[in-house]
Design a protein around this motif. Structure first.
Motif, PDB file in Angstrom:
ATOM      1  N   PHE A   1       7.572  -8.245 -13.418  1.00 39.85           N
ATOM      2  CA  PHE A   1       6.813  -9.467 -13.167  1.00 39.85           C
ATOM      3  C   PHE A   1       7.721 -10.677 -13.332  1.00 39.85           C
ATOM      4  CE2 PHE A   1       3.399  -6.583 -13.366  1.00 39.85           C
ATOM      5  CZ  PHE A   1       2.253  -7.206 -12.890  1.00 39.85           C
ATOM      6  N   ASP A   2       7.741 -11.529 -12.279  1.00 44.49           N
ATOM      7  CA  ASP A   2       8.482 -12.781 -12.334  1.00 44.49           C
ATOM      8  C   ASP A   2       7.592 -13.943 -12.758  1.00 44.49           C
ATOM      9  OD1 ASP A   2      10.914 -11.619 -11.416  1.00 44.49           O
ATOM     10  OD2 ASP A   2      10.086 -11.596  -9.401  1.00 44.49           O
ATOM     11  N   SER A   3       6.278 -13.723 -12.697  1.00 46.65           N
ATOM     12  CA  SER A   3       5.313 -14.709 -13.184  1.00 46.65           C
ATOM     13  C   SER A   3       4.168 -13.921 -13.804  1.00 46.65           C
ATOM     14  CB  SER A   3       4.826 -15.607 -12.043  1.00 46.65           C
ATOM     15  OG  SER A   3       4.066 -14.852 -11.107  1.00 46.65           O
ATOM     16  N   ASP A   4       3.064 -14.581 -14.066  1.00 45.71           N
ATOM     17  CA  ASP A   4       1.969 -13.907 -14.765  1.00 45.71           C
ATOM     18  C   ASP A   4       1.283 -12.843 -13.909  1.00 45.71           C
ATOM     19  OD1 ASP A   4       2.200 -15.371 -17.196  1.00 45.71           O
ATOM     20  OD2 ASP A   4       1.277 -17.090 -16.202  1.00 45.71           O
ATOM     21  N   THR A   5       1.268 -12.980 -12.597  1.00 40.68           N
ATOM     22  CA  THR A   5       0.581 -12.011 -11.741  1.00 40.68           C
ATOM     23  C   THR A   5       1.436 -11.477 -10.600  1.00 40.68           C
ATOM     24  OG1 THR A   5      -0.343 -13.796 -10.366  1.00 40.68           O
ATOM     25  CG2 THR A   5      -1.679 -13.041 -12.242  1.00 40.68           C
ATOM     26  N   LYS A   6       2.585 -12.070 -10.315  1.00 42.07           N
ATOM     27  CA  LYS A   6       3.431 -11.641  -9.202  1.00 42.07           C
ATOM     28  C   LYS A   6       4.464 -10.630  -9.691  1.00 42.07           C
ATOM     29  CE  LYS A   6       1.384 -14.609  -6.485  1.00 42.07           C
ATOM     30  NZ  LYS A   6       0.452 -14.161  -5.426  1.00 42.07           N
ATOM     31  N   PHE A   7       4.554  -9.490  -9.002  1.00 38.00           N
ATOM     32  CA  PHE A   7       5.464  -8.435  -9.434  1.00 38.00           C
ATOM     33  C   PHE A   7       6.266  -7.913  -8.250  1.00 38.00           C
ATOM     34  CE2 PHE A   7       1.674  -6.266  -8.005  1.00 38.00           C
ATOM     35  CZ  PHE A   7       2.148  -5.157  -7.349  1.00 38.00           C
ATOM     36  N   ARG A   8       7.290  -7.146  -8.568  1.00 42.99           N
ATOM     37  CA  ARG A   8       8.126  -6.520  -7.547  1.00 42.99           C
ATOM     38  C   ARG A   8       8.596  -5.161  -8.062  1.00 42.99           C
ATOM     39  NH1 ARG A   8      13.209  -7.658  -9.698  1.00 42.99           N
ATOM     40  NH2 ARG A   8      13.172  -9.435 -11.123  1.00 42.99           N
ATOM     41  N   GLY A   9       9.086  -4.338  -7.141  1.00 43.55           N
ATOM     42  CA  GLY A   9       9.581  -3.023  -7.537  1.00 43.55           C
ATOM     43  C   GLY A   9      10.286  -2.348  -6.373  1.00 43.55           C
ATOM     44  N   ILE A  10      10.808  -1.163  -6.641  1.00 41.90           N
ATOM     45  CA  ILE A  10      11.487  -0.364  -5.620  1.00 41.90           C
ATOM     46  C   ILE A  10      11.075   1.098  -5.812  1.00 41.90           C
ATOM     47  CG2 ILE A  10      13.693   0.471  -4.731  1.00 41.90           C
ATOM     48  CD1 ILE A  10      14.971  -2.105  -5.598  1.00 41.90           C
ATOM     49  N   LEU A  11      10.725   1.750  -4.723  1.00 42.53           N
ATOM     50  CA  LEU A  11      10.458   3.181  -4.736  1.00 42.53           C
ATOM     51  C   LEU A  11      11.451   3.869  -3.810  1.00 42.53           C
ATOM     52  CD1 LEU A  11       6.564   3.528  -4.718  1.00 42.53           C
ATOM     53  CD2 LEU A  11       8.139   4.115  -6.555  1.00 42.53           C
ATOM     54  N   GLN A  12      12.050   4.942  -4.304  1.00 42.22           N
ATOM     55  CA  GLN A  12      13.002   5.713  -3.517  1.00 42.22           C
ATOM     56  C   GLN A  12      12.450   7.111  -3.300  1.00 42.22           C
ATOM     57  OE1 GLN A  12      16.597   5.184  -5.956  1.00 42.22           O
ATOM     58  NE2 GLN A  12      17.441   3.909  -4.335  1.00 42.22           N
ATOM     59  N   PHE A  13      12.430   7.526  -2.040  1.00 45.17           N
ATOM     60  CA  PHE A  13      11.932   8.848  -1.671  1.00 45.17           C
ATOM     61  C   PHE A  13      13.065   9.661  -1.069  1.00 45.17           C
ATOM     62  CE2 PHE A  13       8.318   5.985  -1.375  1.00 45.17           C
ATOM     63  CZ  PHE A  13       7.320   6.684  -2.037  1.00 45.17           C
ATOM     64  N   ARG A  14      13.225  10.878  -1.545  1.00 38.23           N
ATOM     65  CA  ARG A  14      14.193  11.803  -0.941  1.00 38.23           C
ATOM     66  C   ARG A  14      13.442  12.863  -0.168  1.00 38.23           C
ATOM     67  NH1 ARG A  14      16.148  16.709  -2.576  1.00 38.23           N
ATOM     68  NH2 ARG A  14      15.466  16.466  -4.736  1.00 38.23           N
ATOM     69  N   TYR A  15      13.926  13.145   1.047  1.00 35.45           N
ATOM     70  CA  TYR A  15      13.334  14.218   1.826  1.00 35.45           C
ATOM     71  C   TYR A  15      13.804  15.539   1.246  1.00 35.45           C
ATOM     72  CZ  TYR A  15      11.337  16.500   5.920  1.00 35.45           C
ATOM     73  OH  TYR A  15      10.569  17.279   6.760  1.00 35.45           O
ATOM     74  N   ALA A  16      12.878  16.472   1.036  1.00 33.96           N
ATOM     75  CA  ALA A  16      13.172  17.678   0.261  1.00 33.96           C
ATOM     76  C   ALA A  16      14.061  18.675   0.988  1.00 33.96           C
ATOM     77  CB  ALA A  16      11.862  18.362  -0.148  1.00 33.96           C
ATOM     78  N   VAL A  17      14.120  18.599   2.306  1.00 33.02           N
ATOM     79  CA  VAL A  17      14.883  19.568   3.095  1.00 33.02           C
ATOM     80  C   VAL A  17      16.306  19.035   3.304  1.00 33.02           C
ATOM     81  CG1 VAL A  17      14.999  20.824   5.282  1.00 33.02           C
ATOM     82  CG2 VAL A  17      12.772  20.280   4.250  1.00 33.02           C
ATOM     83  N   PRO A  18      17.344  19.864   3.092  1.00 31.96           N
ATOM     84  CA  PRO A  18      18.721  19.416   3.359  1.00 31.96           C
ATOM     85  C   PRO A  18      18.889  18.960   4.800  1.00 31.96           C
ATOM     86  CG  PRO A  18      18.732  21.448   2.088  1.00 31.96           C
ATOM     87  CD  PRO A  18      17.310  21.214   2.506  1.00 31.96           C
ATOM     88  N   LEU A  19      19.798  18.024   5.013  1.00 29.83           N
ATOM     89  CA  LEU A  19      19.994  17.421   6.333  1.00 29.83           C
ATOM     90  C   LEU A  19      20.334  18.467   7.389  1.00 29.83           C
ATOM     91  CD1 LEU A  19      20.255  14.906   8.119  1.00 29.83           C
ATOM     92  CD2 LEU A  19      22.620  14.676   7.322  1.00 29.83           C
ATOM     93  N   ASP A  20      21.158  19.444   7.051  1.00 32.19           N
ATOM     94  CA  ASP A  20      21.565  20.460   8.028  1.00 32.19           C
ATOM     95  C   ASP A  20      20.406  21.324   8.503  1.00 32.19           C
ATOM     96  OD1 ASP A  20      24.138  19.540   7.876  1.00 32.19           O
ATOM     97  OD2 ASP A  20      24.787  21.032   6.395  1.00 32.19           O
ATOM     98  N   ASP A  21      19.329  21.360   7.722  1.00 28.53           N
ATOM     99  CA  ASP A  21      18.180  22.200   8.069  1.00 28.53           C
ATOM    100  C   ASP A  21      17.062  21.416   8.749  1.00 28.53           C
ATOM    101  OD1 ASP A  21      19.513  24.345   6.908  1.00 28.53           O
ATOM    102  OD2 ASP A  21      18.596  24.015   4.940  1.00 28.53           O
TER     103      ASP A  21
END
Length: 235
Positions: free
Chosen positions: A102-122
């Protein structure tokens, strides 16, 4: 006779002593302001949905046990990944618990990172193109339990939004079977003034109530796993 260079040094020292005596030099030795992040609350996300107003949907909505979180920026990208990729194939990377800053009383930020479960070659070429359209542009090399290296695609989605009061669970049509814990943190600015530390965190105001209808979906963020370890920094 005093040499010119020594005379200048002596004059400088006398001037500095005079400043110290009169209080003009105090600010020279005051430490600069600094910031720190402090966790002051937590929550658990129990549902994912959208705001609904006049038959039109708008922002993404995360419903917690304590609060509600409206995602203004990044919500469409998050929802596309969650809805279009099966839950067992999208893995949360180092996002547990999820951090809302939170940068103020109600405003927030974040980051979500998702990895695809299958290897790239497959992954078939057509599916690779679809993943890139969803934001899976970056590559990561990981070791599995047997020490074999694999290349995976992952997406990093930044978002921000506004925190509101929580709603009654009776209004939630679909709840996630596995709630996701959230850490709520705030940036604290410490100001040094005349050798006294002053905090400018500000009062934490109660979130505003949501005055629109909501629609929730039978979906979840994804799988949380620690079975693989990093062997190389993201490219």
């Amino acid at each position: 006779m005093i040499k010119p260079i020594n005379f200048l040094m002596l004059a400088s020292c006398m001037a500095l002593q005079g400043c110290i005596a009169s209080g003009y030099v105090q600010d020279i030795f005051i430490s600069p302001d600094y910031q720190r992040t402090q966790t002051y609350d937590d929550d658990r996300i129990i549902a994912i949905g959208l705001l609904k107003e006049s038959d039109q949907t708008s922002d993404m909505l995360l419903l917690g046990e304590k609060y509600s979180y409206v995602i203004h920026h990044g919500g469409q990208e998050l929802l596309s990944v969650i809805q279009q990729i099966p839950a067992e194939q999208r893995i949360l990377m180092d996002n547990y618990p999820i951090l809302f800053s939170f940068d103020s009383d109600t405003k927030f930020r974040g980051i979500l990172q998702f990895r695809y479960a299958v290897p790239l070659d497959d992954i078939p070429k057509l599916d690779q193109q679809k993943l890139k359209q969803l934001g899976f542009h970056q590559k990561l090399i990981l070791d599995d339990a047997q020490g074999n290296r694999h290349t995976y695609l992952y997406a990093s989605i930044a978002f921000n939004g506004t925190q509101y009061q929580g709603i009654s669970t009776d209004l939630i049509q679909h709840k996630m079977s596995q709630p996701y814990p959230v850490q709520i943190a705030k940036t604290i600015i410490q100001k040094h003034k005349k050798n006294k530390v002053q905090s400018t965190a500000g009062a934490l105001l109660m979130p505003l109530a949501i005055g629109v209808d909501i629609v929730t979906f039978p979906i979840a963020f994804g799988v949380v796993t620690y079975g693989l370890t990093h062997s190389q920094s993201p490219k």
